[in-house]
Design an enzyme around this catalytic site. Structure first.
Site, PDB file in Angstrom:
ATOM      1  CG  ASP A  76     -14.644   5.107   6.589  1.00  0.00           C
ATOM      2  OD1 ASP A  76     -15.192   5.398   6.788  1.00  0.00           O
ATOM      3  OD2 ASP A  76     -13.102   5.987   6.844  1.00  0.00           O
ATOM      4  N   GLY A  77     -15.352   1.136   3.930  1.00  0.00           N
ATOM      5  CA  GLY A  77     -15.637   0.263   3.213  1.00  0.00           C
ATOM      6  C   GLY A  77     -17.357   0.710   2.146  1.00  0.00           C
ATOM      7  CG  ASN A 151     -12.652   8.001   0.379  1.00  0.00           C
ATOM      8  OD1 ASN A 151     -13.374   9.102   1.007  1.00  0.00           O
ATOM      9  ND2 ASN A 151     -12.388   6.755   1.012  1.00  0.00           N
ATOM     10  NE  ARG A 162       6.798  -5.855 -17.775  1.00  0.00           N
ATOM     11  CZ  ARG A 162       8.153  -5.427 -18.145  1.00  0.00           C
ATOM     12  NH1 ARG A 162       9.014  -4.113 -17.957  1.00  0.00           N
ATOM     13  NH2 ARG A 162       8.565  -6.269 -18.762  1.00  0.00           N
TER      14      ARG A 162
END
Length: 305
Positions: A76-77, A151, A162
């Protein structure tokens, strides 16, 4: 009259032996059929590993508007990267899965010969997938960055230690503020990607909708939301944040978000076009990709009114 040369973009993962081997097969077959294989100009590794075969390079006398279709070998990348390459001309993309899940791919590695034959014969349908238009605005409301996503667009904390404090607005109206690790806004195509991992709903591609999923939110009302396709979602990075945030789109494009910045996500006016060779049954795709248990299914005979 001589037919113009057909330019077919070939995109492959240059550091995997199986994808390079597959790319060579595709290039040779296209050449034999009288078409020209075009390689991405920003991928010198791929150009180098197939330097001994006859190819052209995108950007070197060939514009993206000259392309007929893109054949993509990878996961998919790699398909998301191809979508980025052809975005300006909406060139259809045919994905051949050489990775693991490969949700965006139409075919598996064993079907390369079929894919080439169908592309040469122009025997494929085109399905349009919703994309996102994404803007980053500064504390004064000015647009400082614009991009898109197939996507998802994700606002995340930049510092691991944090949380990030955000305010969610829907169509210009405040919904809720909370501390969290981030917020995902996904398309139906992206509902099986980051959205799925974060606990969001799986949305059938035929449904036009946006999914909003808070990540590890400290709030009572922080459930996944399914929104209409024309909805505008704004994620404000509140000024009281001690640290900064970061916007990621499809895990490929990023932009830093200081306190006071906001991210506006809408449906894009330009869809991504996927080439399909077979009727697409999304239920079957889910079962196959996630290896879902369907033993005992009795077909129509097992369905009662």
């Amino acid at each position: 009259m001589t037919e113009p040369t057909r330019n077919i973009l070939v995109v492959a993962h240059a550091r995997r032996e199986n994808t390079v081997t597959g790319a060579r097969r595709v290039i040779a077959a296209l050449h034999a059929a009288g078409a020209r294989a075009v390689l991405p100009g920003d991928d010198p590794d791929l150009v180098a590993v197939v330097a001994d075969v006859d190819t052209a390079v995108l950007g070197d006398g060939i514009d993206v508007t000259d392309l007929e279709v893109a054949i993509v070998l990878g996961g998919d990348g790699t398909i998301l990267r191809a979508a980025e390459l052809v975005r300006s001309a909406s060139v259809p993309i045919l994905g051949i899965n050489m990775g693991h899940v490969g949700f965006l791919a139409e075919l598996e590695a064993d079907d390369i010969d079929e894919a080439i034959g169908r592309v040469v014969a122009r025997d494929y349908d085109i399905h349009e997938r919703m994309a996102l238009a994404v803007q980053v605005r500064d504390a004064d409301g000015g647009v400082v960055y614009e991009t898109w996503a197939l996507n998802e667009a994700t606002v995340e904390k930049a510092s691991r230690e944090r949380m990030i404090e955000v305010m969610i607005e829907i169509d210009g109206r405040p919904l809720s503020s909370f501390g969290c690790d981030g917020v995902v806004v996904a398309t139906p195509t992206g509902s099986t990607a980051y959205n799925f991992s974060a606990g969001g709903p799986v949305v059938w591609p035929s449904v036009q909708a946006l999914c909003l999923v808070p990540l590890s939110a400290h709030a009572l009302f922080a459930r996944p939301l399914v929104l209409g396709p024309e909805t505008s979602v704004t994620i404000d990075v509140l000024r009281r944040n001690q640290g900064t945030g970061v916007l990621w789109c499809d895990g490929r494009r990023s932009h830093d978000l200081p306190p006071g910045a906001s991210v506006v996500v809408r449906r894009s006016s330009r869809a991504v076009r996927l080439a399909r060779l077979h009727p697409s049954v999304f239920t079957d795709r889910l079962v196959r990709k996630f290896q879902l248990p369907v033993a005992g299914w009795r077909g129509d005979a097992g369905v009662t009114s």
